[in-house]
Write an enzyme that holds these catalytic residues in place. Sequence first.
Site, PDB file in Angstrom:
ATOM      1  N   LYS A  61      -7.907  -8.145  15.674  1.00  0.00           N
ATOM      2  CA  LYS A  61      -7.369  -7.038  15.490  1.00  0.00           C
ATOM      3  C   LYS A  61      -8.297  -5.686  14.799  1.00  0.00           C
ATOM      4  O   LYS A  61      -7.918  -4.503  15.396  1.00  0.00           O
ATOM      5  CB  LYS A  61      -6.784  -6.729  13.633  1.00  0.00           C
ATOM      6  CG  LYS A  61      -6.073  -5.566  13.241  1.00  0.00           C
ATOM      7  CD  LYS A  61      -5.964  -5.565  11.430  1.00  0.00           C
ATOM      8  CE  LYS A  61      -7.430  -5.398  10.448  1.00  0.00           C
ATOM      9  NZ  LYS A  61      -8.260  -4.164   9.806  1.00  0.00           N
ATOM     10  N   ASN A  62      -9.374  -6.508  14.467  1.00  0.00           N
ATOM     11  CA  ASN A  62     -10.553  -5.153  14.632  1.00  0.00           C
ATOM     12  C   ASN A  62     -11.214  -4.320  16.234  1.00  0.00           C
ATOM     13  O   ASN A  62     -10.988  -3.442  16.028  1.00  0.00           O
ATOM     14  CB  ASN A  62     -11.765  -4.883  13.490  1.00  0.00           C
ATOM     15  CG  ASN A  62     -10.969  -4.846  12.233  1.00  0.00           C
ATOM     16  OD1 ASN A  62      -9.685  -4.352  12.280  1.00  0.00           O
ATOM     17  ND2 ASN A  62     -11.944  -5.307  11.159  1.00  0.00           N
ATOM     18  N   CYS A  81      -9.713   4.457   0.898  1.00  0.00           N
ATOM     19  CA  CYS A  81      -9.382   2.849   0.514  1.00  0.00           C
ATOM     20  C   CYS A  81      -8.311   2.650  -0.122  1.00  0.00           C
ATOM     21  O   CYS A  81      -9.761   2.751  -1.139  1.00  0.00           O
ATOM     22  CB  CYS A  81      -8.430   2.463   2.308  1.00  0.00           C
ATOM     23  SG  CYS A  81      -9.774   1.153   2.590  1.00  0.00           S
ATOM     24  N   ARG A 100     -14.647   5.982   1.769  1.00  0.00           N
ATOM     25  CA  ARG A 100     -14.970   5.458   3.857  1.00  0.00           C
ATOM     26  C   ARG A 100     -14.471   7.075   5.075  1.00  0.00           C
ATOM     27  O   ARG A 100     -14.195   7.350   4.779  1.00  0.00           O
ATOM     28  CB  ARG A 100     -13.881   4.501   3.920  1.00  0.00           C
ATOM     29  CG  ARG A 100     -13.886   3.503   3.097  1.00  0.00           C
ATOM     30  CD  ARG A 100     -12.864   2.200   4.074  1.00  0.00           C
ATOM     31  NE  ARG A 100     -12.651   1.481   5.124  1.00  0.00           N
ATOM     32  CZ  ARG A 100     -12.318   0.657   6.137  1.00  0.00           C
ATOM     33  NH1 ARG A 100     -10.915   0.629   5.438  1.00  0.00           N
ATOM     34  NH2 ARG A 100     -12.368   0.371   6.654  1.00  0.00           N
ATOM     35  N   ASP A 110     -15.582  -8.269   5.300  1.00  0.00           N
ATOM     36  CA  ASP A 110     -14.441  -9.071   5.333  1.00  0.00           C
ATOM     37  C   ASP A 110     -13.871 -10.344   5.371  1.00  0.00           C
ATOM     38  O   ASP A 110     -12.746 -10.759   5.195  1.00  0.00           O
ATOM     39  CB  ASP A 110     -13.691  -8.930   6.645  1.00  0.00           C
ATOM     40  CG  ASP A 110     -13.827  -7.002   6.966  1.00  0.00           C
ATOM     41  OD1 ASP A 110     -13.599  -6.370   8.395  1.00  0.00           O
ATOM     42  OD2 ASP A 110     -14.387  -6.685   6.035  1.00  0.00           O
ATOM     43  N   ARG A 168      -0.569  -6.395   7.525  1.00  0.00           N
ATOM     44  CA  ARG A 168      -1.489  -5.406   8.302  1.00  0.00           C
ATOM     45  C   ARG A 168      -2.700  -6.903   9.514  1.00  0.00           C
ATOM     46  O   ARG A 168      -2.590  -5.863  10.623  1.00  0.00           O
ATOM     47  CB  ARG A 168      -2.290  -4.392   7.449  1.00  0.00           C
ATOM     48  CG  ARG A 168      -1.104  -3.860   7.376  1.00  0.00           C
ATOM     49  CD  ARG A 168      -2.490  -2.478   6.054  1.00  0.00           C
ATOM     50  NE  ARG A 168      -3.035  -1.512   7.165  1.00  0.00           N
ATOM     51  CZ  ARG A 168      -3.481  -0.516   7.115  1.00  0.00           C
ATOM     52  NH1 ARG A 168      -4.176  -0.944   5.362  1.00  0.00           N
ATOM     53  NH2 ARG A 168      -4.674   0.052   7.212  1.00  0.00           N
TER      54      ARG A 168
HETATM   55  C1  EPZ Z   1     -14.931  -1.908  10.456  1.00  0.00           C
HETATM   56  O1  EPZ Z   1     -14.497  -0.578   9.170  1.00  0.00           O
HETATM   57  C2  EPZ Z   1     -13.655  -2.508   9.727  1.00  0.00           C
HETATM   58  N1  EPZ Z   1     -12.566  -2.171  10.385  1.00  0.00           N
HETATM   59  C3  EPZ Z   1     -13.319  -3.066   8.399  1.00  0.00           C
HETATM   60  O2  EPZ Z   1     -12.752  -4.087   8.299  1.00  0.00           O
HETATM   61  C4  EPZ Z   1     -14.896  -4.044   7.807  1.00  0.00           C
HETATM   62  O3  EPZ Z   1     -14.874  -3.923   6.995  1.00  0.00           O
HETATM   63  C5  EPZ Z   1     -16.085  -2.810   8.152  1.00  0.00           C
HETATM   64  O4  EPZ Z   1     -15.936  -2.523   9.789  1.00  0.00           O
HETATM   65  C6  EPZ Z   1     -16.884  -3.419   8.182  1.00  0.00           C
HETATM   66  O5  EPZ Z   1     -17.631  -4.567   9.474  1.00  0.00           O
HETATM   67  C7  EPZ Z   1     -11.885  -1.648  11.241  1.00  0.00           C
HETATM   68  O6  EPZ Z   1     -12.677  -2.120  12.201  1.00  0.00           O
HETATM   69  C8  EPZ Z   1     -10.178  -1.414  11.896  1.00  0.00           C
HETATM   70  P1  EPZ Z   1     -18.225   0.934   8.962  1.00  0.00           P
HETATM   71  P2  EPZ Z   1     -15.477   0.650   9.209  1.00  0.00           P
HETATM   72  O7  EPZ Z   1     -17.939   2.091   9.755  1.00  0.00           O
HETATM   73  O8  EPZ Z   1     -15.759   1.028  10.761  1.00  0.00           O
HETATM   74  C9  EPZ Z   1     -19.760   3.563   4.882  1.00  0.00           C
HETATM   75  C10 EPZ Z   1     -10.229  -4.484   7.476  1.00  0.00           C
HETATM   76  O9  EPZ Z   1     -10.269  -5.695   6.554  1.00  0.00           O
HETATM   77  N2  EPZ Z   1     -19.634   5.099   6.365  1.00  0.00           N
HETATM   78  O10 EPZ Z   1     -18.930  -0.200   9.430  1.00  0.00           O
HETATM   79  O11 EPZ Z   1     -14.782   2.423   8.760  1.00  0.00           O
HETATM   80  C11 EPZ Z   1     -18.568   3.150   4.789  1.00  0.00           C
HETATM   81  O12 EPZ Z   1     -18.275   3.946   3.570  1.00  0.00           O
HETATM   82  C12 EPZ Z   1     -11.225  -4.150   7.488  1.00  0.00           C
HETATM   83  O13 EPZ Z   1     -10.245  -5.106   8.782  1.00  0.00           O
HETATM   84  C13 EPZ Z   1     -19.999   6.158   5.853  1.00  0.00           C
HETATM   85  O14 EPZ Z   1     -20.684   5.868   5.180  1.00  0.00           O
HETATM   86  O15 EPZ Z   1     -16.803   0.411   8.623  1.00  0.00           O
HETATM   87  C14 EPZ Z   1     -18.906   1.468   4.593  1.00  0.00           C
HETATM   88  O16 EPZ Z   1     -19.719   1.592   3.119  1.00  0.00           O
HETATM   89  C15 EPZ Z   1     -11.370  -3.366   6.106  1.00  0.00           C
HETATM   90  N3  EPZ Z   1     -19.880   7.163   6.998  1.00  0.00           N
HETATM   91  C16 EPZ Z   1     -20.261   1.366   5.250  1.00  0.00           C
HETATM   92  O17 EPZ Z   1     -20.253   2.599   6.264  1.00  0.00           O
HETATM   93  C17 EPZ Z   1     -19.206   6.900   8.272  1.00  0.00           C
HETATM   94  O18 EPZ Z   1     -19.479   7.313   8.942  1.00  0.00           O
HETATM   95  C18 EPZ Z   1     -19.723   0.902   6.300  1.00  0.00           C
HETATM   96  O19 EPZ Z   1     -18.821   0.731   7.353  1.00  0.00           O
HETATM   97  C19 EPZ Z   1     -18.977   5.667   8.250  1.00  0.00           C
HETATM   98  C20 EPZ Z   1     -19.316   4.009   7.299  1.00  0.00           C
END
Ligand code: EPZ
Length: 430
Positions: free
Chosen positions: A22-23, A117, A122, A305, A397
């Site tokens: 999915k991701n 969320c 996020r 995840d 989802r």
């Molecule tokens: C992706 O989310 C996935 N979603 C998430 O999967 C997954 O948990 C996550 O990566 C980590 O592997 C999709 O790919 C659609 P991040 P993403 O940016 O990209 C912080 C699922 O269950 N951050 O790696 O949003 C953020 O708050 C979902 O399938 C900032 O602070 O995750 C988090 O604490 C849930 N500023 C950490 O970094 C930013 O600009 C990692 O987030 C971006 C992120």
Amino acid sequence: MERYAIKGGNPLAGEVEIAGAKNAALAILAAAIMTDETVLIENMPDVRDTNVLLEAIQEIGAIVERVDKSRVKVNGSTITNVSVDYEFIKKIRASYYLLGALLGKYKHAEVPLPGGCNIGSRPIDQHLKGFRALGASVEIRNGAIVTQAEKLKGSHIFLDMVSVGATINIMMAASMANGRTIIENAAREPHVVDVANFLNSMGANIKGAGTDVIRIKGVEKLHKTEYSIIPDQIEAGTFMFAAAATRGDVLVKNVIPKHLEATTAKLEEIGCEVKEFDDSVRVIASRELRKTHVKTLPYPGYPTDMQPQIAAALTMAKGTSIVTESIFENRFKYVDELARMGANIKVEGNTAIIDGVDRLTGARVSASDLRAGAALVIAGLSAEGITIVDDIVYIQRGYEDFEIKLRSLGAEIEKVSTEKEIQKFRLRVG
Ligand code: EPZ
């Protein structure tokens, strides 16, 4: 509202096929509009999130043709609008991948700010930092991110933290910028690599994906491609933990074992036998599960995840386990629901302390997010009696035909809507 009715106690046994990731699919669907030629994407998961994103790219004018359940054709030549409607970002945050794709191709994109969320606030500051580094202006106007540039210029970008979304979004925009871009502290997840491979199959020039330094040489145009998405390692891991929690024996097919190494290591640590084959893994959980300590980390560490799923299995493991969530600030909302099933689990800060119990008992529980919902299903499959999981729209989802696949492994699980259907289920399963 749909919910799952589950009668626990059956060890899962048999074979299950894993769908596309999915991701990876969400980012690839966004990147597919970056060419004016037709792109064929195979091994697409048929889940709510990807279907919503397909609607979003149709809404801005792209042509989408569903060839069959797992294949879709996209042609971005007819896009007339670079502004994505709020309804889509409200349904799935990953609509923000259209920022990088539209900015790369049209040098202009408008996407509503995604809200937080259930697992955390996020923010997307790192995404916006990358766009600015490439020479785009970025402003928040009436709740939307508006980003544009005369032209994009390659840049040396240091991410302040490892971010899958920021890495992918910046990679998309940079693939059509002038000159070279280096992304330092890049995310290394398999789906980052899959998006890079997809863009390269369209004529992009991206090297180093899968390491923490990605080097991109911008190109003028991208062209058509046919591409098959990698298997979903999180769906695979979810079934592996369902096998562990129900003391089953399951062959999980259509996987890339390398992507599952952290999950496999933990399953072996808690007493499961895991046999690896070329494109499948077999989980045999014949012994009582043992405790472990696990901390979620960016890939190749243990995936966030998969955090709720291992916690569900550990509620019945012998001893005291510690689960530490280092990526998101609020990913333990499911713990109270597990406690209602008899789990002995408490949260202190970003750590859950789990004292194993002999058995869980079925209860009425509610899913707060996608992976929490999957964890409650795992708990229900191993609990004594009937569990009703509400709000399964979250689960739908990210899991294709979840209850159908579980039933094929011997689970007593059904999608129900009304109290009458729940009563009928109770009567049928006894
Ligand atoms: C992706 O989310 C996935 N979603 C998430 O999967 C997954 O948990 C996550 O990566 C980590 O592997 C999709 O790919 C659609 P991040 P993403 O940016 O990209 C912080 C699922 O269950 N951050 O790696 O949003 C953020 O708050 C979902 O399938 C900032 O602070 O995750 C988090 O604490 C849930 N500023 C950490 O970094 C930013 O600009 C990692 O987030 C971006 C992120």
